[in-house]
Structure formats: structure tokens, C-alpha cells
Design a protein around this motif. Structure first.
Motif, PDB file in Angstrom:
ATOM      1  N   HIS A   9       0.867  -1.185   0.000  1.00 32.23           N
ATOM      2  CA  HIS A   9       0.000   0.000   0.000  1.00 32.23           C
ATOM      3  C   HIS A   9       0.897   1.227   0.000  1.00 32.23           C
ATOM      4  O   HIS A   9       1.828   1.317   0.801  1.00 32.23           O
ATOM      5  CB  HIS A   9      -0.867   0.034   1.263  1.00 32.23           C
ATOM      6  CG  HIS A   9      -1.754  -1.154   1.412  1.00 32.23           C
ATOM      7  ND1 HIS A   9      -3.068  -1.151   0.997  1.00 32.23           N
ATOM      8  CD2 HIS A   9      -1.517  -2.381   1.920  1.00 32.23           C
ATOM      9  CE1 HIS A   9      -3.598  -2.345   1.253  1.00 32.23           C
ATOM     10  NE2 HIS A   9      -2.676  -3.101   1.809  1.00 32.23           N
ATOM     11  N   ARG A  11       0.706   5.597  -0.259  1.00 36.31           N
ATOM     12  CA  ARG A  11      -0.005   6.858  -0.326  1.00 36.31           C
ATOM     13  C   ARG A  11       1.010   7.927  -0.724  1.00 36.31           C
ATOM     14  O   ARG A  11       2.079   8.030  -0.132  1.00 36.31           O
ATOM     15  CB  ARG A  11      -0.580   7.151   1.049  1.00 36.31           C
ATOM     16  CG  ARG A  11      -1.637   7.985   1.045  1.00 36.31           C
ATOM     17  CD  ARG A  11      -2.970   8.115   1.432  1.00 36.31           C
ATOM     18  NE  ARG A  11      -3.855   7.084   1.835  1.00 36.31           N
ATOM     19  CZ  ARG A  11      -4.968   6.825   1.190  1.00 36.31           C
ATOM     20  NH1 ARG A  11      -5.259   7.454   0.070  1.00 36.31           N
ATOM     21  NH2 ARG A  11      -5.789   5.934   1.631  1.00 36.31           N
ATOM     22  N   TYR A  17      -3.523   6.875  -4.047  1.00 40.18           N
ATOM     23  CA  TYR A  17      -3.425   5.627  -3.296  1.00 40.18           C
ATOM     24  C   TYR A  17      -3.193   4.499  -4.285  1.00 40.18           C
ATOM     25  O   TYR A  17      -3.929   4.358  -5.257  1.00 40.18           O
ATOM     26  CB  TYR A  17      -4.705   5.372  -2.498  1.00 40.18           C
ATOM     27  CG  TYR A  17      -4.745   4.023  -1.837  1.00 40.18           C
ATOM     28  CD1 TYR A  17      -3.911   3.733  -0.764  1.00 40.18           C
ATOM     29  CD2 TYR A  17      -5.600   3.029  -2.297  1.00 40.18           C
ATOM     30  CE1 TYR A  17      -3.933   2.481  -0.160  1.00 40.18           C
ATOM     31  CE2 TYR A  17      -5.631   1.785  -1.693  1.00 40.18           C
ATOM     32  CZ  TYR A  17      -4.802   1.521  -0.629  1.00 40.18           C
ATOM     33  OH  TYR A  17      -4.819   0.275  -0.023  1.00 40.18           O
ATOM     34  N   HIS A  19      -2.473   0.304  -4.474  1.00 40.37           N
ATOM     35  CA  HIS A  19      -2.502  -0.979  -3.767  1.00 40.37           C
ATOM     36  C   HIS A  19      -2.164  -2.047  -4.785  1.00 40.37           C
ATOM     37  O   HIS A  19      -2.804  -2.146  -5.834  1.00 40.37           O
ATOM     38  CB  HIS A  19      -3.892  -1.206  -3.170  1.00 40.37           C
ATOM     39  CG  HIS A  19      -4.031  -2.506  -2.463  1.00 40.37           C
ATOM     40  ND1 HIS A  19      -5.258  -3.102  -2.290  1.00 40.37           N
ATOM     41  CD2 HIS A  19      -3.136  -3.339  -1.870  1.00 40.37           C
ATOM     42  CE1 HIS A  19      -5.100  -4.237  -1.629  1.00 40.37           C
ATOM     43  NE2 HIS A  19      -3.810  -4.398  -1.372  1.00 40.37           N
ATOM     44  N   ASP A  53       4.099   4.243   3.111  1.00 42.74           N
ATOM     45  CA  ASP A  53       4.074   2.991   2.352  1.00 42.74           C
ATOM     46  C   ASP A  53       4.237   1.793   3.270  1.00 42.74           C
ATOM     47  O   ASP A  53       4.717   1.916   4.393  1.00 42.74           O
ATOM     48  CB  ASP A  53       5.136   2.977   1.246  1.00 42.74           C
ATOM     49  CG  ASP A  53       6.563   2.933   1.765  1.00 42.74           C
ATOM     50  OD1 ASP A  53       6.793   3.304   2.924  1.00 42.74           O
ATOM     51  OD2 ASP A  53       7.451   2.539   0.991  1.00 42.74           O
TER      52      ASP A  53
END
Length: 86
Positions: A9, A11, A17, A19, A53
Motif C-alpha cells: 500500500h 499513499r 493511493y 494498492h 508505504d
């Protein structure tokens, strides 16, 4: 082939975002992180763009032929889940 899945993940500072899963043959968190960084660079995300992260081992699963071929060829496979460009 049995593969290790690293749930990732990210950001970015501008609010994006991403994923994705990093699939590799070995249970090596540092190797998975290096492949995640390589993928992020391909997505136009540099280290200085990252606000937060996480790349953590998730589970082991059998691979399918496409994943096994990619791992044999380049060492990893990225499974894009959210926010990733094609």
C-alpha cells in the motif's frame, strides 16, 4: 511453483493511493520492497513523492502459468489492485 505474496500500500504526497501485490519466489522482504520501488518508478512515483508505504508478507499460494513465467523471466510479478496505471 509456490509464490510469496507481499501486500503493498502506498499513499503519495499528492493524495494518490496505490494498492498492489508483489509476487516472488523467495520470502525476502527486502527483495519485495526493491521490486515494489521499481514498479512505483514505472508508475511515475519517486521516493520523494511517497508520504506513507507498506510492503508486508501476506501469504503463500500456488502460481498460475502467467505469474510463473514472469517470475522466471524478471524475478517478480506485480498484481495491480487499486490506483495503478496500465
Amino acid at each position: 511453483m509456490s509464490i510469496k505474496v507481499f501486500d503493498t500500500h502506498v499513499r503519495t504526497k499528492d493524495g494518490r493511493y496505490l494498492h498492489f501485490d508483489v509476487l516472488i519466489e523467495n520470502n525476502d522482504p527486502e527483495l519485495a520492497k526493491s521490486y515494489a520501488r521499481r514498479f512505483l518508478e514505472q508508475q511515475g512515483v519517486q521516493d520523494e513523492d511517497i508520504a506513507q508505504d507498506r510492503c508486508l508478507f501476506c501469504h503463500v499460494e500456488p502460481s498460475n502459468p502467467q505469474v510463473a513465467a514472469a517470475i522466471s523471466e524478471q524475478g517478480y510479478f506485480i498484481l495491480k489492485l487499486q490506483g495503478c496505471q496500465e
